[in-house]
Design a protein around this motif. Structure first.
Motif, PDB file in Angstrom:
ATOM      1  N   LEU A 119      -5.600   7.856  -2.350  1.00 22.13           N
ATOM      2  CA  LEU A 119      -5.128   6.502  -2.619  1.00 22.13           C
ATOM      3  C   LEU A 119      -5.930   5.480  -1.819  1.00 22.13           C
ATOM      4  CD1 LEU A 119      -3.020   4.819  -4.135  1.00 22.13           C
ATOM      5  CD2 LEU A 119      -1.430   5.239  -2.235  1.00 22.13           C
ATOM      6  N   LYS A 120      -6.170   5.768  -0.574  1.00 19.66           N
ATOM      7  CA  LYS A 120      -6.992   4.860   0.246  1.00 19.66           C
ATOM      8  C   LYS A 120      -8.407   4.782  -0.326  1.00 19.66           C
ATOM      9  CE  LYS A 120      -8.570   3.918   4.954  1.00 19.66           C
ATOM     10  NZ  LYS A 120      -8.488   4.296   6.391  1.00 19.66           N
ATOM     11  N   TYR A 121      -8.904   5.922  -0.768  1.00 19.47           N
ATOM     12  CA  TYR A 121     -10.254   5.985  -1.351  1.00 19.47           C
ATOM     13  C   TYR A 121     -10.373   5.078  -2.576  1.00 19.47           C
ATOM     14  CZ  TYR A 121     -13.739   8.167  -4.496  1.00 19.47           C
ATOM     15  OH  TYR A 121     -14.750   8.384  -5.382  1.00 19.47           O
ATOM     16  N   VAL A 122      -9.417   5.141  -3.513  1.00 22.06           N
ATOM     17  CA  VAL A 122      -9.517   4.304  -4.721  1.00 22.06           C
ATOM     18  C   VAL A 122      -9.241   2.839  -4.413  1.00 22.06           C
ATOM     19  CG1 VAL A 122      -9.018   6.174  -6.329  1.00 22.06           C
ATOM     20  CG2 VAL A 122      -7.129   4.815  -5.434  1.00 22.06           C
ATOM     21  N   MET A 123      -8.428   2.583  -3.397  1.00 19.75           N
ATOM     22  CA  MET A 123      -8.175   1.192  -3.012  1.00 19.75           C
ATOM     23  C   MET A 123      -9.386   0.550  -2.338  1.00 19.75           C
ATOM     24  SD  MET A 123      -4.162   1.163  -1.793  1.00 19.75           S
ATOM     25  CE  MET A 123      -2.863   1.182  -3.035  1.00 19.75           C
ATOM     26  N   HIS A 124     -10.342   1.396  -1.941  1.00 17.26           N
ATOM     27  CA  HIS A 124     -11.601   0.911  -1.374  1.00 17.26           C
ATOM     28  C   HIS A 124     -12.752   1.115  -2.361  1.00 17.26           C
ATOM     29  CE1 HIS A 124      -9.231   0.959   2.332  1.00 17.26           C
ATOM     30  NE2 HIS A 124     -10.145   0.156   2.858  1.00 17.26           N
ATOM     31  N   PHE A 426       8.410   4.896  -4.055  1.00 14.16           N
ATOM     32  CA  PHE A 426       7.013   5.254  -4.280  1.00 14.16           C
ATOM     33  C   PHE A 426       6.131   4.013  -4.396  1.00 14.16           C
ATOM     34  CE2 PHE A 426       3.474   6.029  -7.185  1.00 14.16           C
ATOM     35  CZ  PHE A 426       2.828   7.064  -6.518  1.00 14.16           C
ATOM     36  N   ARG A 427       6.628   2.985  -5.048  1.00 12.43           N
ATOM     37  CA  ARG A 427       5.799   1.805  -5.310  1.00 12.43           C
ATOM     38  C   ARG A 427       5.415   1.061  -4.035  1.00 12.43           C
ATOM     39  NH1 ARG A 427       8.980   1.117 -10.650  1.00 12.43           N
ATOM     40  NH2 ARG A 427       7.318   1.309 -12.212  1.00 12.43           N
ATOM     41  N   GLN A 428       6.061   1.334  -2.939  1.00 12.71           N
ATOM     42  CA  GLN A 428       5.709   0.672  -1.688  1.00 12.71           C
ATOM     43  C   GLN A 428       4.463   1.297  -1.047  1.00 12.71           C
ATOM     44  OE1 GLN A 428       7.111  -2.260  -0.601  1.00 12.71           O
ATOM     45  NE2 GLN A 428       7.974  -2.049  -2.672  1.00 12.71           N
ATOM     46  N   GLN A 429       4.584   2.524  -0.594  1.00 10.19           N
ATOM     47  CA  GLN A 429       3.450   3.151   0.108  1.00 10.19           C
ATOM     48  C   GLN A 429       3.160   4.564  -0.399  1.00 10.19           C
ATOM     49  OE1 GLN A 429       5.156   2.411   4.009  1.00 10.19           O
ATOM     50  NE2 GLN A 429       3.545   0.921   4.465  1.00 10.19           N
ATOM     51  N   SER A 458       0.466  -0.078  -1.372  1.00 10.19           N
ATOM     52  CA  SER A 458      -0.390   0.331  -0.263  1.00 10.19           C
ATOM     53  C   SER A 458      -0.243   1.824  -0.041  1.00 10.19           C
ATOM     54  CB  SER A 458      -0.007  -0.441   1.005  1.00 10.19           C
ATOM     55  OG  SER A 458      -0.886  -0.110   2.072  1.00 10.19           O
ATOM     56  N   TYR A 459      -0.997   2.350   0.909  1.00 13.76           N
ATOM     57  CA  TYR A 459      -0.917   3.761   1.263  1.00 13.76           C
ATOM     58  C   TYR A 459      -0.195   3.922   2.592  1.00 13.76           C
ATOM     59  CZ  TYR A 459      -5.085   2.284   3.887  1.00 13.76           C
ATOM     60  OH  TYR A 459      -5.953   1.612   4.717  1.00 13.76           O
ATOM     61  N   ILE A 463      -2.543   7.296   7.427  1.00 11.36           N
ATOM     62  CA  ILE A 463      -3.834   7.734   6.905  1.00 11.36           C
ATOM     63  C   ILE A 463      -4.983   7.063   7.668  1.00 11.36           C
ATOM     64  CG2 ILE A 463      -5.307   7.703   4.830  1.00 11.36           C
ATOM     65  CD1 ILE A 463      -3.019   9.768   4.816  1.00 11.36           C
ATOM     66  N   ASP A 464      -4.726   5.878   8.230  1.00 15.79           N
ATOM     67  CA  ASP A 464      -5.777   5.175   8.970  1.00 15.79           C
ATOM     68  C   ASP A 464      -6.184   5.907  10.247  1.00 15.79           C
ATOM     69  OD1 ASP A 464      -6.089   3.124   7.155  1.00 15.79           O
ATOM     70  OD2 ASP A 464      -4.529   1.876   8.067  1.00 15.79           O
ATOM     71  N   ALA A 465      -5.408   6.890  10.650  1.00 11.37           N
ATOM     72  CA  ALA A 465      -5.773   7.672  11.835  1.00 11.37           C
ATOM     73  C   ALA A 465      -6.924   8.634  11.542  1.00 11.37           C
ATOM     74  CB  ALA A 465      -4.558   8.448  12.341  1.00 11.37           C
ATOM     75  N   SER A 466      -7.188   8.910  10.277  1.00  7.99           N
ATOM     76  CA  SER A 466      -8.262   9.832   9.887  1.00  7.99           C
ATOM     77  C   SER A 466      -9.596   9.109   9.788  1.00  7.99           C
ATOM     78  CB  SER A 466      -7.937  10.490   8.532  1.00  7.99           C
ATOM     79  OG  SER A 466      -6.766  11.248   8.618  1.00  7.99           O
TER      80      SER A 466
END
Length: 501
Positions: A119-124, A426-429, A458-459, A463-466
């Motif tokens: 999800l983070k990948y597609v949002m970027h 689900f629609r939140q994060q 959002s995600y 996940i931002d820790a990775s």
């Protein structure tokens, strides 16, 4: 204190054959092996089974293993093919498609769900679809298939599989299996049911007037509910307001030149169409809502899309979506259509038969049928049905189609509160708060949600820790590895030929 053998159930009577009756008998005879219990299945020669092509989910493989049924033999005898998932076309919008895979997608990274990293990948700006990371989808897209060796894991090991098969041949195969293991097969119509002074079933009366007595009865008589409804007056909780399709047209046609290892589900003006490939024929069907479509229109719509010669005339099926108020009542268990009906969109009917029986054999009662045991069984099966119901509704209520009255009705149709809550969270994060008894895993929910364009705002912040740069670089490499492995595999047809000879 020693339990008096007179309290134990000595004889089970199953009323009804078909897929439900014979799977029930097979599981029961396997569980009761060497106990001395008798099992009699009473099957009416006058009542035809539905007998359309069946698609299954991966739990069927565990069922065959439990029954000690050899895989190659079963595939040969039932004209089976393999199934890696379902391809959904035109569900969100006409011209769009997505996959619901069997097995896992990607893999956990830093102990967080793969979906969140994706999800983070597609949002970027990433352009790879979620199910591109599914080994099952990678194989299905190229009509490839294999069964991995659990002792030699590789990047395809996360895939699982099920079957398409001829339901009539499965019933015949299981009939032989059961009779060879001691099940008494009585061919007779049941004309009456006798209750004792407690309201328990004492016996069923054959068409010749002979009583067939038992201690416990399993109702596999289909939607008629001969025992659970007609004799014991247990009603049905109607779910038509959530799932309004109530008719199906089924037609068999000649086999395809190439057998795809997946089921196709194609949305249409008033419902959806299935295509199920077997070794000797193709199963076709149109599931629709009679409020918006008449029988002749449905038959014409189905016929227009059938490839090749039709082998049968259209078979018309009607049903009411819902669940029995009490699946187990007194000394009667309802299994299959007698316990409820959920449309075959996700191929869950045989799983519900097997789950109902496996749960039962794990809590087999004595003749008195302890009420606490019955209540707990019903509670668990209620959850099973409700979770599947919500997953089916998800496919409809998230559609953007407005090209017909049927699809426009979904803009204002009510959905279960449990699904409403799940979607809101689900629609939140992108978090899924799942019931542990849900048949469908998080990866299945993610696949359908993404396929139907339901994407969170959002995600998960964790996940931002990775190391995102490292993960972003690894994703295309994962896809390349999958494709390289798939390129080396046999086609589905080649695999079938190998395993059946």
């Amino acid at each position: 204190m020693r339990l008096d053998n007179r309290d134990k159930i000595q004889k089970y009577v199953i009323v009804g054959g078909g897929t439900a009756g014979w799977f029930s008998a097979a599981i029961l005879v396997r569980a009761l092996l060497n106990t001395g219990c008798k099992i009699e299945l009473v099957e009416s020669p006058n009542v035809p089974t539905i007998g359309v092509g069946e698609a299954t989910i991966p739990s069927i493989v565990d069922t065959l293993r439990y029954l000690n049924i050899p895989l190659p033999e079963f595939i040969r005898e039932t004209n089976a093919t393999f199934k890696l998932g379902i391809k959904f076309s035109d569900w969100h919008t006409v011209g769009d498609h997505y996959w619901h895979q069997f097995g896992f997608v990607g893999g956990k990274m830093d102990d967080r769900p793969f979906y969140q990293h994706w999800l983070k990948y597609v949002m970027h700006g990433g352009e790879l679809d979620y199910t591109d990371f599914s080994p099952s989808v990678a194989m299905a897209k190229h009509n490839k298939f294999h069964i991995g060796n659990p002792n030699k894991p590789n990047n395809l090991s996360a895939s699982t599989y099920a079957f398409h098969f001829d339901a009539g041949l499965v019933a015949k195969y299981l009939t032989d299996y059961c009779v060879n293991n001691g099940v008494i097969h009585t061919k007779s119509h049941v004309r009456d049911v006798v209750l004792d002074d407690r309201g328990f079933i004492k016996s069923v009366i054959s068409e010749k007037g002979q009583p067939i007595a038992g201690d416990f009865f399993i109702d596999c008589s289909g939607q008629h509910g001969l025992l659970i409804e007609k004799a014991l007056n247990v009603g049905v909780e109607n779910w038509q307001q959530y799932l309004p399709v109530d008719r199906a047209i089924a037609v068999q046609s000649e086999t395809l030149s190439q057998l795809p290892p997946y089921t196709e589900s194609i949305a249409h003006e008033h419902g959806w169409r299935w295509k199920i490939p077997l070794q000797n024929r193709t199963g076709n069907g149109y599931v629709y809502c009679s409020e918006f479509c008449d029988e002749n229109t449905a038959i014409d719509a189905l016929n227009r899309h059938i490839i090749g010669e039709k082998l049968t005339d259209p078979k018309v099926l009607s049903f009411v979506t819902g669940k029995r108020d009490k699946i187990w009542f007194k000394n009667c268990l309802s299994v299959g259509l007698s316990s409820g009906f959920l449309e075959p969109l996700e191929s869950t009917s045989i799983n519900l038969i097997v789950k109902g029986m496996m749960d039962f054999v794990n809590c087999i009662p004595d003749k008195d049928c302890n009420q606490q045991t019955i209540d707990e069984y019903n509670r668990l099966m209620d959850i099973e049905y409700e979770c599947i119901r919500d997953f089916l509704v998800l496919h409809y209520c998230t559609s953007a189609r407005q090209d017909s009255e049927f699809w426009r009705s979904w803009q204002h149709r009510s959905i279960p509160d449990s699904l409403q809550t799940k979607l809101a969270l689900f629609r939140q994060q992108g978090r899924l708060f799942q019931n542990e008894l849900d048949l469908f895993t998080a990866d299945s929910w993610y696949a359908v949600l993404e396929g139907m364009k339901v994407r969170p705002i959002s995600y998960d912040p964790l996940i931002d820790a990775s190391d995102f740069t490292k993960i972003k670089q690894s994703l295309p490499q994962y896809i390349k590895g999958l494709q390289d492995s798939v390129d080396l595999l046999m086609t589905h047809d080649e695999f079938l030929a190998k395993i059946t000879h």
